[in-house]
Scaffold this motif. Structure first.
Motif, PDB file in Angstrom:
ATOM      1  N   SER A 245       0.620  -1.253   0.032  1.00  0.00           N
ATOM      2  CA  SER A 245       0.127  -0.049   0.020  1.00  0.00           C
ATOM      3  C   SER A 245       0.876   1.202   0.048  1.00  0.00           C
ATOM      4  CB  SER A 245      -0.809  -0.060   1.111  1.00  0.00           C
ATOM      5  OG  SER A 245      -1.617   1.232   1.347  1.00  0.00           O
ATOM      6  N   TYR A 246       0.648   2.151  -0.836  1.00  0.00           N
ATOM      7  CA  TYR A 246       1.247   3.316  -1.068  1.00  0.00           C
ATOM      8  C   TYR A 246       0.502   4.499  -0.575  1.00  0.00           C
ATOM      9  CZ  TYR A 246       4.604   0.197  -3.606  1.00  0.00           C
ATOM     10  OH  TYR A 246       5.195  -0.904  -3.548  1.00  0.00           O
ATOM     11  N   ALA A 247       0.716   5.328   0.418  1.00  0.00           N
ATOM     12  CA  ALA A 247       0.029   6.672   0.647  1.00  0.00           C
ATOM     13  C   ALA A 247       0.101   7.533  -0.508  1.00  0.00           C
ATOM     14  CB  ALA A 247       0.518   7.186   1.993  1.00  0.00           C
ATOM     15  N   SER A 248      -0.498   8.585  -0.353  1.00  0.00           N
ATOM     16  CA  SER A 248      -0.476   9.826  -1.522  1.00  0.00           C
ATOM     17  C   SER A 248       0.837  10.498  -1.365  1.00  0.00           C
ATOM     18  CB  SER A 248      -1.671  10.626  -1.249  1.00  0.00           C
ATOM     19  OG  SER A 248      -1.883  11.193   0.164  1.00  0.00           O
ATOM     20  N   GLU A 249       1.438  10.352  -0.249  1.00  0.00           N
ATOM     21  CA  GLU A 249       2.896  10.941  -0.147  1.00  0.00           C
ATOM     22  C   GLU A 249       3.874  10.127   0.453  1.00  0.00           C
ATOM     23  OE1 GLU A 249       1.703  15.767   0.918  1.00  0.00           O
ATOM     24  OE2 GLU A 249       2.705  14.528   2.391  1.00  0.00           O
ATOM     25  N   LEU A 250       4.971   9.979  -0.447  1.00  0.00           N
ATOM     26  CA  LEU A 250       5.798   9.097   0.117  1.00  0.00           C
ATOM     27  C   LEU A 250       7.157   9.608   0.275  1.00  0.00           C
ATOM     28  CD1 LEU A 250       5.001   6.214  -2.930  1.00  0.00           C
ATOM     29  CD2 LEU A 250       4.364   6.137  -0.468  1.00  0.00           C
ATOM     30  N   THR A 251       7.926   9.417   1.079  1.00  0.00           N
ATOM     31  CA  THR A 251       9.152   9.961   1.222  1.00  0.00           C
ATOM     32  C   THR A 251      10.250   9.121   1.775  1.00  0.00           C
ATOM     33  OG1 THR A 251       9.022  10.553   3.643  1.00  0.00           O
ATOM     34  CG2 THR A 251       7.878  12.055   2.187  1.00  0.00           C
ATOM     35  N   GLY A 252      11.647   9.515   1.625  1.00  0.00           N
ATOM     36  CA  GLY A 252      12.728   8.687   1.880  1.00  0.00           C
ATOM     37  C   GLY A 252      14.158   9.263   1.745  1.00  0.00           C
ATOM     38  N   PHE A 253      15.134   8.539   1.960  1.00  0.00           N
ATOM     39  CA  PHE A 253      16.373   9.070   1.774  1.00  0.00           C
ATOM     40  C   PHE A 253      17.058   7.801   0.735  1.00  0.00           C
ATOM     41  CE2 PHE A 253      15.649  11.221   5.495  1.00  0.00           C
ATOM     42  CZ  PHE A 253      16.139  12.720   5.298  1.00  0.00           C
ATOM     43  N   LEU A 254      17.750   8.524  -0.082  1.00  0.00           N
ATOM     44  CA  LEU A 254      18.186   7.475  -1.115  1.00  0.00           C
ATOM     45  C   LEU A 254      19.788   7.393  -0.905  1.00  0.00           C
ATOM     46  CD1 LEU A 254      16.560   8.519  -4.615  1.00  0.00           C
ATOM     47  CD2 LEU A 254      16.392   6.397  -3.268  1.00  0.00           C
ATOM     48  N   GLU A 255      20.237   6.240  -1.040  1.00  0.00           N
ATOM     49  CA  GLU A 255      21.571   6.076  -0.951  1.00  0.00           C
ATOM     50  C   GLU A 255      22.065   4.865  -2.119  1.00  0.00           C
ATOM     51  OE1 GLU A 255      22.586   4.541   3.087  1.00  0.00           O
ATOM     52  OE2 GLU A 255      21.869   6.592   3.973  1.00  0.00           O
ATOM     53  N   ASP A 256      23.305   4.642  -2.172  1.00  0.00           N
ATOM     54  CA  ASP A 256      23.648   3.709  -2.965  1.00  0.00           C
ATOM     55  C   ASP A 256      23.048   2.139  -2.543  1.00  0.00           C
ATOM     56  OD1 ASP A 256      24.924   2.251  -5.257  1.00  0.00           O
ATOM     57  OD2 ASP A 256      26.362   1.570  -3.748  1.00  0.00           O
ATOM     58  N   ARG A 257      22.125   1.626  -3.416  1.00  0.00           N
ATOM     59  CA  ARG A 257      21.502   0.469  -3.239  1.00  0.00           C
ATOM     60  C   ARG A 257      20.643   0.561  -2.054  1.00  0.00           C
ATOM     61  NH1 ARG A 257      26.011  -4.186  -4.983  1.00  0.00           N
ATOM     62  NH2 ARG A 257      26.807  -2.933  -6.620  1.00  0.00           N
ATOM     63  N   ARG A 258      20.038   1.646  -1.463  1.00  0.00           N
ATOM     64  CA  ARG A 258      19.350   1.423  -0.286  1.00  0.00           C
ATOM     65  C   ARG A 258      18.271   2.828  -0.271  1.00  0.00           C
ATOM     66  NH1 ARG A 258      21.426   2.615   5.735  1.00  0.00           N
ATOM     67  NH2 ARG A 258      19.521   2.126   6.593  1.00  0.00           N
ATOM     68  N   MET A 259      17.267   2.628   0.179  1.00  0.00           N
ATOM     69  CA  MET A 259      16.200   3.598   0.408  1.00  0.00           C
ATOM     70  C   MET A 259      15.875   3.665   1.938  1.00  0.00           C
ATOM     71  SD  MET A 259      13.427   3.270  -2.638  1.00  0.00           S
ATOM     72  CE  MET A 259      12.562   4.764  -2.056  1.00  0.00           C
ATOM     73  N   ARG A 260      16.028   4.538   2.818  1.00  0.00           N
ATOM     74  CA  ARG A 260      16.115   4.516   4.066  1.00  0.00           C
ATOM     75  C   ARG A 260      15.036   5.473   4.755  1.00  0.00           C
ATOM     76  NH1 ARG A 260      18.916   8.292   6.701  1.00  0.00           N
ATOM     77  NH2 ARG A 260      20.423   9.284   5.509  1.00  0.00           N
TER      78      ARG A 260
END
Length: 145
Positions: free
Chosen positions: A76-91
């Motif tokens: 399930s994906y909300a209307s707003e998605l956030t995160g931090f991108l790094e090499d081979r990773r989303m945190r």
């Protein structure tokens, strides 16, 4: 909370609007950070932002949606998605949940296994994790109505 984080990282960010451009740029971003391009659905995006200084990324879509990825279950994906991108990773992800054994679990981290780059690991905010073959994300996810 997501809107507040977006406002904090907006200065200096690359911001895109429109479904076609957002989908293209989202895939380019995931590819740049060596993550599967079809990791998340991008069909109804209205805004995509990425701050290259902080690594913060956000996506806004028209409405919350549910998708099924072959062999991984429903997410399930909300209307707003956030995160931090790094090499081979989303945190520090927000806005994503996965259903496992009839329970919705909040996904907080997605990474490619350093020891086995053919595996992708999803971690919950409670520290639980599950891995799948990266090949499960070769095809577009299908929307669940």
């Amino acid at each position: 909370m997501a809107s507040k984080d977006i406002a904090t990282h907006r200065a200096g960010a690359e911001i895109y609007h429109g479904a076609t451009l957002c989908k293209q740029k989202a895939r380019e971003l995931l590819d740049k950070f060596r993550l599967p391009e079809t990791l998340m659905p991008f069909n109804d995006l209205i805004e995509l932002g990425f701050n290259p200084t902080t690594g913060f990324m956000w996506m806004k879509q028209q409405k919350p949606t549910k998708y099924r990825v072959k062999d991984t279950g429903v997410s399930s994906y909300a209307s707003e998605l956030t995160g931090f991108l790094e090499d081979r990773r989303m945190r520090k992800l927000t806005g994503i949940k996965s259903k496992d054994m009839m329970i919705w679990m909040t996904i907080s981290d997605v990474s490619i296994d350093r020891g086995d780059p053919n595996k992708i690991i999803f971690t919950t905010s409670m520290g639980l994790w599950k891995s799948f073959p990266v090949t499960a994300f070769e095809n577009e996810p299908e929307e669940v109505k």
